[in-house]
Design a protein around this motif. Sequence first.
Motif, mmCIF file in Angstrom:
data_model
loop_
_atom_site.group_PDB
_atom_site.id
_atom_site.type_symbol
_atom_site.label_atom_id
_atom_site.label_comp_id
_atom_site.label_asym_id
_atom_site.label_seq_id
_atom_site.Cartn_x
_atom_site.Cartn_y
_atom_site.Cartn_z
ATOM 1 N N ILE A 274 5.574 1.255 7.587
ATOM 2 C CA ILE A 274 5.465 0.306 6.477
ATOM 3 C C ILE A 274 6.291 -0.947 6.720
ATOM 4 O O ILE A 274 5.807 -2.076 6.576
ATOM 5 N N ASN A 275 7.560 -0.763 7.080
ATOM 6 C CA ASN A 275 8.460 -1.908 7.223
ATOM 7 C C ASN A 275 8.305 -2.649 8.540
ATOM 8 O O ASN A 275 8.827 -3.749 8.689
ATOM 9 N N GLN A 276 7.590 -2.053 9.499
ATOM 10 C CA GLN A 276 7.336 -2.733 10.767
ATOM 11 C C GLN A 276 5.842 -2.699 11.085
ATOM 12 O O GLN A 276 5.446 -2.539 12.242
ATOM 13 N N ALA A 277 5.039 -2.832 10.074
ATOM 14 C CA ALA A 277 3.586 -2.747 10.244
ATOM 15 C C ALA A 277 3.061 -3.938 11.030
ATOM 16 O O ALA A 277 3.553 -5.058 10.912
ATOM 17 N N THR A 278 2.062 -3.676 11.843
ATOM 18 C CA THR A 278 1.404 -4.733 12.619
ATOM 19 C C THR A 278 -0.074 -4.846 12.291
ATOM 20 O O THR A 278 -0.748 -5.765 12.764
ATOM 21 N N ALA A 279 -0.584 -3.912 11.494
ATOM 22 C CA ALA A 279 -1.995 -3.912 11.127
ATOM 23 C C ALA A 279 -2.146 -3.197 9.782
ATOM 24 O O ALA A 279 -1.301 -2.376 9.396
ATOM 25 N N PRO A 280 -3.210 -3.508 9.022
ATOM 26 C CA PRO A 280 -3.427 -2.849 7.731
ATOM 27 C C PRO A 280 -3.498 -1.327 7.833
ATOM 28 O O PRO A 280 -3.107 -0.623 6.898
ATOM 29 N N ALA A 281 -3.989 -0.814 8.978
ATOM 30 C CA ALA A 281 -4.092 0.643 9.132
ATOM 31 C C ALA A 281 -2.712 1.300 9.094
ATOM 32 O O ALA A 281 -2.579 2.463 8.679
ATOM 33 N N ASP A 282 -1.666 0.567 9.517
ATOM 34 C CA ASP A 282 -0.310 1.130 9.475
ATOM 35 C C ASP A 282 0.099 1.441 8.046
ATOM 36 O O ASP A 282 0.793 2.439 7.789
ATOM 37 N N PHE A 283 -0.309 0.594 7.104
ATOM 38 C CA PHE A 283 0.055 0.824 5.704
ATOM 39 C C PHE A 283 -0.640 2.063 5.145
ATOM 40 O O PHE A 283 -0.052 2.807 4.345
ATOM 41 N N THR B 61 6.818 -1.826 -1.565
ATOM 42 C CA THR B 61 6.241 -2.648 -0.489
ATOM 43 C C THR B 61 4.733 -2.410 -0.377
ATOM 44 O O THR B 61 3.949 -3.356 -0.233
ATOM 45 N N LEU B 62 4.338 -1.159 -0.474
ATOM 46 C CA LEU B 62 2.910 -0.827 -0.426
ATOM 47 C C LEU B 62 2.166 -1.453 -1.591
ATOM 48 O O LEU B 62 1.039 -1.951 -1.436
ATOM 49 N N PHE B 63 2.789 -1.446 -2.764
ATOM 50 C CA PHE B 63 2.163 -2.041 -3.948
ATOM 51 C C PHE B 63 1.957 -3.546 -3.746
ATOM 52 O O PHE B 63 0.894 -4.095 -4.066
ATOM 53 N N GLN B 64 2.980 -4.225 -3.195
ATOM 54 C CA GLN B 64 2.859 -5.658 -2.932
ATOM 55 C C GLN B 64 1.771 -5.944 -1.904
ATOM 56 O O GLN B 64 1.009 -6.910 -2.043
ATOM 57 N N GLU B 65 1.714 -5.118 -0.879
ATOM 58 C CA GLU B 65 0.691 -5.312 0.144
ATOM 59 C C GLU B 65 -0.707 -5.105 -0.418
ATOM 60 O O GLU B 65 -1.633 -5.862 -0.104
ATOM 61 N N ASP B 66 -0.860 -4.097 -1.261
ATOM 62 C CA ASP B 66 -2.170 -3.855 -1.880
ATOM 63 C C ASP B 66 -2.581 -5.040 -2.744
ATOM 64 O O ASP B 66 -3.738 -5.481 -2.715
ATOM 65 N N LEU C 227 -1.556 4.789 6.813
ATOM 66 C CA LEU C 227 -0.867 5.968 7.330
ATOM 67 C C LEU C 227 0.543 6.062 6.748
ATOM 68 O O LEU C 227 1.021 7.160 6.423
ATOM 69 N N GLY C 228 1.193 4.919 6.591
ATOM 70 C CA GLY C 228 2.523 4.913 5.994
ATOM 71 C C GLY C 228 2.513 5.399 4.565
ATOM 72 O O GLY C 228 3.439 6.076 4.112
ATOM 73 N N LYS C 229 1.467 5.065 3.821
ATOM 74 C CA LYS C 229 1.337 5.545 2.453
ATOM 75 C C LYS C 229 1.236 7.062 2.419
ATOM 76 O O LYS C 229 1.857 7.738 1.578
ATOM 77 N N THR C 230 0.475 7.624 3.353
ATOM 78 C CA THR C 230 0.347 9.089 3.437
ATOM 79 C C THR C 230 1.696 9.734 3.739
ATOM 80 O O THR C 230 2.067 10.745 3.127
ATOM 81 N N LYS C 231 2.449 9.139 4.679
ATOM 82 C CA LYS C 231 3.752 9.693 5.041
ATOM 83 C C LYS C 231 4.745 9.558 3.894
ATOM 84 O O LYS C 231 5.562 10.462 3.652
ATOM 85 N N ALA C 232 4.687 8.463 3.174
ATOM 86 C CA ALA C 232 5.605 8.267 2.045
ATOM 87 C C ALA C 232 5.332 9.283 0.937
ATOM 88 O O ALA C 232 6.262 9.823 0.328
ATOM 89 N N LYS C 233 4.053 9.557 0.677
ATOM 90 C CA LYS C 233 3.712 10.566 -0.327
ATOM 91 C C LYS C 233 4.189 11.944 0.102
ATOM 92 O O LYS C 233 4.691 12.728 -0.717
ATOM 93 N N VAL D 146 10.139 10.389 6.088
ATOM 94 C CA VAL D 146 10.782 9.139 5.683
ATOM 95 C C VAL D 146 10.912 8.200 6.871
ATOM 96 O O VAL D 146 10.634 6.997 6.777
ATOM 97 N N GLU D 147 11.335 8.731 8.015
ATOM 98 C CA GLU D 147 11.478 7.892 9.211
ATOM 99 C C GLU D 147 10.143 7.337 9.675
ATOM 100 O O GLU D 147 10.030 6.152 10.027
ATOM 101 N N GLN D 148 9.120 8.182 9.672
ATOM 102 C CA GLN D 148 7.798 7.708 10.107
ATOM 103 C C GLN D 148 7.232 6.678 9.126
ATOM 104 O O GLN D 148 6.643 5.676 9.538
#
Length: 372
Positions: free
Chosen positions: A76-85, A142-147, A87-93, A69-71
């Motif tokens: 996701i909430n402090q992403a600086t590049a699309p690649a962060d999302f 947030t991931l859904f909105q970004e997608d 990896l964040g999606k993987t961590k959220a799952k 959750v922390e990662q």
Amino acid sequence: MPRPRDHAPFPWGAIKYSMIALITLAGGVWVLNLPFPPLRWAVAKSAPLLLVPSFISMDQNYRQAIVNVEQADQLINQATAPADFELGKTKAKAAQKNLDALPVWFVGYYPSQYCSLFHCGWNFTIDEFRAARAEVARMEATLFQEDNARTQIEQAGQAIAEAQQAYRQATDQPRQSKAIEQWQAAIDTMQEIPSKTLAGRMAQGKLQAYERDFQQVVGFTKDNTRTGSLITVAKQFAAEATKSTRNPPHSLAELAEIQKLWETAIDRIDKITVSDPDYVQAQTQLVSYQKSLGAVKVRSKAEEESMQAFEKAQQLTNQLLAETTNNPQGTDRGRVAIQLKQIIDELARVKPGTTQYSDAQKLMKSAQNRLK
């Protein structure tokens, strides 16, 4: 010779029964650790050590859930590049999977014997559990909105490229106009992408470039198309107003609708500025439209005044009829003549071309005959 000593038989039977006992014990422990609340509560109270497998699983999933959750929140909430999302999606799952593995009914129970030996770290409350789930849900939104934003940008970019190519290949004005409309629509779509998303913020640079290219390439053509569209629409309203003016007379309500049509046509022409193409042609139309609007206003005023005069004449007529009917012998002929003259004067105010004119002429003729 001494006889060789016989070897003792291998205890296969004892091993067999030991294996059976171990399997039975393992099966019993497995059953006791099934996610069945009444069974687990009973075991937790009487023999908590039998739930060691569950405690180990809960401890591992809780620790992993907190880490994931922390990662995920950081990515996701402090992403600086699309690649962060990604990896964040993987961590959220992964965090969601860990939370799903925690038995909600067991939240708040603290196995002191187990934790005194293994130092478990999952003494958490139901509120913390719900907060973790809510945080994961917000990150998924947030991931859904970004997608969605990323998809919109890709589609808009492709549409702009296609419109640019269509504009360059256009051989006549209609095709150019269609390409310009598609180009502008794609730019409008990109402008609608929420700026709070990372994709929306990153798209601002592209959007400025697209708008600059659009103005440089088709700026004049766009203005020409806009002017032509305004003139066309104004002509349509003017034609409808002219059509509605036929077959007079018209009531006040009908004249009000005709007036609105002329005013709308004039409003469209007023939007054409000096710098727009066909400005002179637009001004010529504007003069004609304003003249027609003035004529409608004059007719509306005449209709309103005629209606008031006719209503006044009807009131005077009704009063005269009431007096002569109630007292036919004692009616003063001089007074009757004065009243008839008033009625005729009011009817004379009814203008030709109004809805009351025909009835007013009949009533006037009747009053004039009585005055003789």
